[in-house]
Design a protein around this motif. Structure first.
Motif, PDB file in Angstrom:
ATOM      1  N   CYS A 712       0.149  -8.530  -5.371  1.00  7.67           N
ATOM      2  CA  CYS A 712       1.062  -8.330  -4.242  1.00  7.67           C
ATOM      3  C   CYS A 712       1.813  -7.020  -4.458  1.00  7.67           C
ATOM      4  CB  CYS A 712       2.034  -9.499  -4.144  1.00  7.67           C
ATOM      5  SG  CYS A 712       3.266  -9.320  -2.848  1.00  7.67           S
ATOM      6  N   SER A 713       1.760  -6.140  -3.448  1.00  2.10           N
ATOM      7  CA  SER A 713       2.442  -4.848  -3.582  1.00  2.10           C
ATOM      8  C   SER A 713       2.889  -4.368  -2.208  1.00  2.10           C
ATOM      9  CB  SER A 713       1.520  -3.812  -4.218  1.00  2.10           C
ATOM     10  OG  SER A 713       0.391  -3.581  -3.382  1.00  2.10           O
ATOM     11  N   LEU A 719       2.619  -4.150   3.323  1.00  2.00           N
ATOM     12  CA  LEU A 719       2.516  -5.220   2.337  1.00  2.00           C
ATOM     13  C   LEU A 719       1.043  -5.553   2.141  1.00  2.00           C
ATOM     14  CD1 LEU A 719       3.594  -7.625   0.613  1.00  2.00           C
ATOM     15  CD2 LEU A 719       3.703  -8.937   2.738  1.00  2.00           C
ATOM     16  N   THR A 720       0.577  -5.526   0.882  1.00  2.00           N
ATOM     17  CA  THR A 720      -0.824  -5.807   0.560  1.00  2.00           C
ATOM     18  C   THR A 720      -0.885  -6.966  -0.418  1.00  2.00           C
ATOM     19  OG1 THR A 720      -1.398  -3.481   0.862  1.00  2.00           O
ATOM     20  CG2 THR A 720      -2.987  -4.857  -0.319  1.00  2.00           C
ATOM     21  N   ILE A 721      -1.638  -8.021  -0.035  1.00  2.00           N
ATOM     22  CA  ILE A 721      -1.886  -9.174  -0.904  1.00  2.00           C
ATOM     23  C   ILE A 721      -3.392  -9.310  -1.019  1.00  2.00           C
ATOM     24  CG2 ILE A 721      -1.520 -11.632  -1.297  1.00  2.00           C
ATOM     25  CD1 ILE A 721       0.890 -11.496   0.540  1.00  2.00           C
ATOM     26  N   SER A 725      -3.666  -6.781   4.405  1.00  2.88           N
ATOM     27  CA  SER A 725      -2.487  -5.928   4.547  1.00  2.88           C
ATOM     28  C   SER A 725      -1.764  -6.262   5.845  1.00  2.88           C
ATOM     29  CB  SER A 725      -2.879  -4.446   4.554  1.00  2.88           C
ATOM     30  OG  SER A 725      -3.515  -4.093   3.335  1.00  2.88           O
ATOM     31  N   ALA A 726      -0.449  -6.093   5.828  1.00  5.81           N
ATOM     32  CA  ALA A 726       0.388  -6.323   7.012  1.00  5.81           C
ATOM     33  C   ALA A 726       1.569  -5.375   6.951  1.00  5.81           C
ATOM     34  CB  ALA A 726       0.856  -7.770   7.077  1.00  5.81           C
ATOM     35  N   GLN A 778       9.324 -10.725   2.345  1.00  5.08           N
ATOM     36  CA  GLN A 778       8.478  -9.598   2.000  1.00  5.08           C
ATOM     37  C   GLN A 778       8.097  -8.786   3.236  1.00  5.08           C
ATOM     38  OE1 GLN A 778       5.258 -10.574  -0.660  1.00  5.08           O
ATOM     39  NE2 GLN A 778       6.386 -12.303  -1.489  1.00  5.08           N
ATOM     40  N   ASN A 779       7.972  -9.460   4.402  1.00  6.45           N
ATOM     41  CA  ASN A 779       7.632  -8.741   5.643  1.00  6.45           C
ATOM     42  C   ASN A 779       8.871  -8.317   6.422  1.00  6.45           C
ATOM     43  OD1 ASN A 779       4.944  -8.985   5.195  1.00  6.45           O
ATOM     44  ND2 ASN A 779       4.460  -9.939   7.153  1.00  6.45           N
ATOM     45  N   ASN A 780      10.067  -8.752   5.949  1.00  7.21           N
ATOM     46  CA  ASN A 780      11.321  -8.464   6.645  1.00  7.21           C
ATOM     47  C   ASN A 780      11.314  -8.993   8.070  1.00  7.21           C
ATOM     48  OD1 ASN A 780      12.646  -7.302   4.567  1.00  7.21           O
ATOM     49  ND2 ASN A 780      12.118  -5.193   5.098  1.00  7.21           N
ATOM     50  N   GLN A 781      10.697 -10.190   8.285  1.00 11.42           N
ATOM     51  CA  GLN A 781      10.683 -10.783   9.614  1.00 11.42           C
ATOM     52  C   GLN A 781      11.836 -11.754   9.746  1.00 11.42           C
ATOM     53  OE1 GLN A 781       6.490 -12.147   9.561  1.00 11.42           O
ATOM     54  NE2 GLN A 781       6.409 -11.239  11.587  1.00 11.42           N
TER      55      GLN A 781
END
Length: 782
Positions: A712-713, A719-721, A725-726, A778-781
């Protein structure tokens, strides 16, 4: 001597019985026809019905008098009902009009009140109606609490007519609060006042002054106060039986459907282009399906009142078969079991309506704005190789030509359905019936965009109340109480398309508050606001010579002429006896809409749809998926049908979108996730495995799945898992982003990877809430 008395007494009884029998056959007034006349004199206007006359009084609030309900040519049956109501009104008695579902009882009551220029206080009763809705409600203004009179109290004090519709819907402990008001014209109010009948009040006034009576908080009930109650006969129809003491307060009258001859003459005037034989066949069918014999077979009543809008459609499209029209009025294939369907088809064949041929194909050719009429569109349909142009209501946005949307893939069945919906839209509100995930919402959106409508969606649920539908209580920043209009009211005022999603979930007693809106385009809200049909509002405006602002100051608003309702529902569960009431489509709801069934797509249509919306899906995988789905749909086994419902068109599109991005994934794995196979009973799981094997769909587990590294980075706002990616969002309100302690472990990281492109299918738990929250961080949603 004794025997002669007995003989004469028997003759009197026999004569009375014969009069009653002849009265029931020839009408309650026998052979006598009555005429409604308005006589103008120097002392005032007088209304005469037969030998009865009523002197009209000038209303103090003329905006509360019904308008445009009365017709110049009334059937004699309706005139007899009006005469009976006038008779009871002159005697000072309250009346109870009881009869089958439909707008006829309310229409007769409103016609009488318009004829006699009486002010109306209307309330639609439901299971949510409480004592405060009828008597007094506490409000807060400028920090002070006080009581505001409600409909029953206002009507009693100001001499209005209280119309109570739906007596069988109210809870049994609500209406008895009106018992004393109905019998003795007395009621104790919460603010300390006491309502007293006009006779007793006038007697006391001879011995005491008006100031003393006001100091004692005694309020005079007007001698003009009357109550007209409307209800259904229970137990034939669903509802609460009337409390015997309450029932004894009313003079009741059975208001049944109009006689066959009157109905036939009315239908002939509506459909001059329709052959008289077809009109007679349709009315004979409706009369048969409303008979006692049909009720004994468990068949719901045919919506006779909907024959008028149906004849409008048939008049514009005489090439339509009568059976197509019957399906829209009475969708018996969706609401009845095999025996019921056979019984209805037997009646159809008896009246030569049953047509085994496929309906003539139809499609929408063009949609354009009407030049001379605002808020309408000209629609051209191709029906049975003939082009027919007609006008329908339209929204305020730009119209869109058919088959021009990039997100809607038209199929032959969808094209036929949209054309049928356009015909029904010309005359009445529509209800779409179809299984979950079959495309009802997408069809509704395409229909709205084609006609330039803005959609006002309302999601319905089982515990929804009448206040949730119409108006909700709210508190202003200064602490004052107020009423907040619902999206339904906003849609009616602004001319939007109201999308009622899930009417099969709502309790019938709650949905009944919309009956007047759907039938008459009128609505009375809890804060006293009245919404009127557009033409009635304009008529009222001309009669009173008031401006729009002046009427709005009196809480009278027009319903936009473009306003329409489109309801979505799942088909009733046949043979269900659950407490959730899955047999939702009964006689009362049948009168509110014209019904269209969204049939499942054929295999070729579904393949065309999938390939049009998911361009990169492997063709072989899509064919295997459709082979499995349609083999399950064609089985009669309840277990297979349950599995097939999990593989709806919507679910197939989700699976294919995932396969288009990750073609290496197993089809069997995707199907198992869609059907929640981990949580299925062993029998259903075995049936699914068997059908997967029969369709040559094998589950090939990935041996490296558990050993694969899902790192996870976050880099450059992405954001890549693992391989997924998203984008990372930039929030405007950071306080709405969850903040939890997150432990980086392989299982949760794998779930985050899945959540990046689909919704989790695991059962809800605190662990799920944890990983959903951490994923949003992590996505700041929000």
């Amino acid at each position: 001597m004794h025997s002669q008395i007995l003989c004469s007494g028997s003759a009197v009884v026999a004569a009375r019985r014969m009069r009653r029998i002849l009265g029931s056959v020839l009408g309650r007034e026998g052979w006598r026809n009555h005429e409604v006349r308005l006589i103008n004199t120097n002392s005032g206007d007088t209304v005469k019905i037969g030998e009865l006359s009523y002197k009209i009084k000038t209303p103090r609030n003329p905006e509360l008098v019904p308008v445009k309900h009365f017709s110049d040519s009334l059937p004699q049956t309706v005139v007899q009902h009006l005469r009976w109501i006038m008779q009871k009104d002159l005697l000072g008695q309250d009346v109870f009009l009881i009869g089958p579902p439909g707008p006829l009882r309310r229409s007769i009551a409103m016609q009488y009140l318009e004829l006699t220029k009486r002010e109306v206080e209307y309330v639609s009763l439901s299971r949510d109606t409480t004592e405060t809705d009828l008597k007094q409600r506490r409000e807060i203004r400028s920090g002070t609490a006080f009581y505001i009179d409600q409909c029953a109290v206002r009507a009693a004090v100001l001499g209005r007519v209280l119309v109570l519709e739906g007596l069988e819907k109210a809870e049994r402990n609500v209406l008895p609060v009106l018992n004393n008001l109905l019998e003795n014209r007395e009621m104790q109010l919460e603010d300390g006042r006491f309502l007293m009948s006009s006779e007793r009040y006038d007697k006391l006034l001879q011995e005491h002054t008006k100031e003393e009576m006001d100091a004692w908080k005694i309020v005079r009930v007007s001698e003009d106060f009357r109550v007209i109650a409307l209800g259904l006969p229970v137990p034939k129809y669903k509802g609460n039986p009337l409390d015997p003491p309450l029932r004894s307060r009313f003079q009741a009258r059975d208001v049944y459907y109009l006689p066959f001859k009157d109905q036939l003459e009315l239908l002939y005037t509506v459909g001059p282009n329709v052959a008289a034989e077809r009109v007679s066949q349709l009315l004979s069918l409706a009369t048969t399906l409303c008979s006692q014999e049909s009720s004994n077979l468990g068949l719901p009543d045919f919506p006779v009142d909907n024959l008028l809008p149906a004849l409008h459609v048939l008049n514009a499209f005489p090439m339509l078969s009568s059976q197509q029209l019957v399906q829209r009025l009475y969708p018996y294939k969706s609401i009845l079991g095999k025996e019921g369907r056979n019984a209805v088809e037997g009646v159809l064949s008896r009246f030569e309506i049953l047509d085994a041929r496929q309906p003539a194909p139809s499609s929408i050719l063009s949609v354009s704005r009407t030049k001379d009429v605002e808020g309408h569109a000209d629609v051209t349909l191709s029906v049975a190789d003939k082009d027919v142009t007609f006008q329908v209501p339209a929204g305020m946005k730009d119209l869109r030509s058919p088959n021009s949307s990039s997100t809607f893939i038209s199929t032959p069945s969808h094209s036929q359905l949209m054309a049928d919906m356009m015909q029904s839209h010309m005359v009445k509100d529509i209800c779409l019936i179809g299984a979950k995930g079959c495309g009802k919402s997408v069809i509704a959106k395409e229909f709205a965009e084609m006609l330039g409508y803005s959609i006002e969606p309302v999601m319905l649920y089982q515990d929804m109340t009448a206040r949730d539908l119409l108006q909700q209580r709210c508190t202003l920043p200064n602490g004052d109480t107020a009423w907040r209009p619902s999206p339904l009211v906003t849609a009616a005022l602004e001319g939007k398309l109201l999308l009622l999603d899930g009417i099969h979930r709502v309790n019938l007693g709650t949905l009944a508050v919309l009956s007047r809106l759907l039938h008459d385009r009128e609505l009375d809200l809890y804060d006293g606001t009245r919404l009127l049909r557009w033409d009635r509002y304009q008529e009222l405006k001309e009669q009173l010579e008031l401006s729009d602002q002046q009427l709005q100051e009196r809480s009278v608003f027009p319903i936009h002429p473009s306003f329409r309702v489109l309801a979505l529902a799942e088909p009733p569960v046949l043979g269900s006896s659950s407490s959730r009431g899955q047999q939702w489509l009964g006689p009362e709801l049948l009168t509110m809409f014209l019904y269209h069934t969204v049939t499942p797509l054929s295999r070729e249509e579904e393949m065309h749809l999938i390939q049009g919306l998911t361009l990169n899906v492997p063709k072989e995988a899509a064919e295997q998926l459709l082979h499995l789905t349609h083999s399950l749909r064609q089985m009669n086994d309840p277990t297979a049908q349950s599995l097939a419902s999990s593989l709806s068109t919507r679910q197939l599109l989700r699976i294919c979108r995932r396969l288009s991005q990750y073609p290496e994934e197993s089809i069997a794995h995707a199907v198992n996730k869609a059907c929640l196979s981990r949580f299925l009973p062993s029998l259903a799981r075995a049936s699914l495995d068997k059908n997967l094997a029969n369709c040559s769909i094998q589950d090939t587990p990935d041996a490296a799945e558990h050993t694969r590294d899902h790192s996870c980075s976050v880099k450059d706002g992405v954001l890549t898992i693992g391989s997924v990616s998203a984008p990372v969002y930039t929030p405007t309100e950071k306080m709405k982003i969850p903040d939890v302690r997150f432990y980086d472990n392989p299982q949760v990281i794998t779930q985050h990877k899945t959540h990046s492109h689909c919704i989790t299918t695991s059962p809800r738990s605190s662990c799920d809430s944890h990983w959903i929250s951490s994923g949003r961080i992590q996505n700041n949603q929000k």
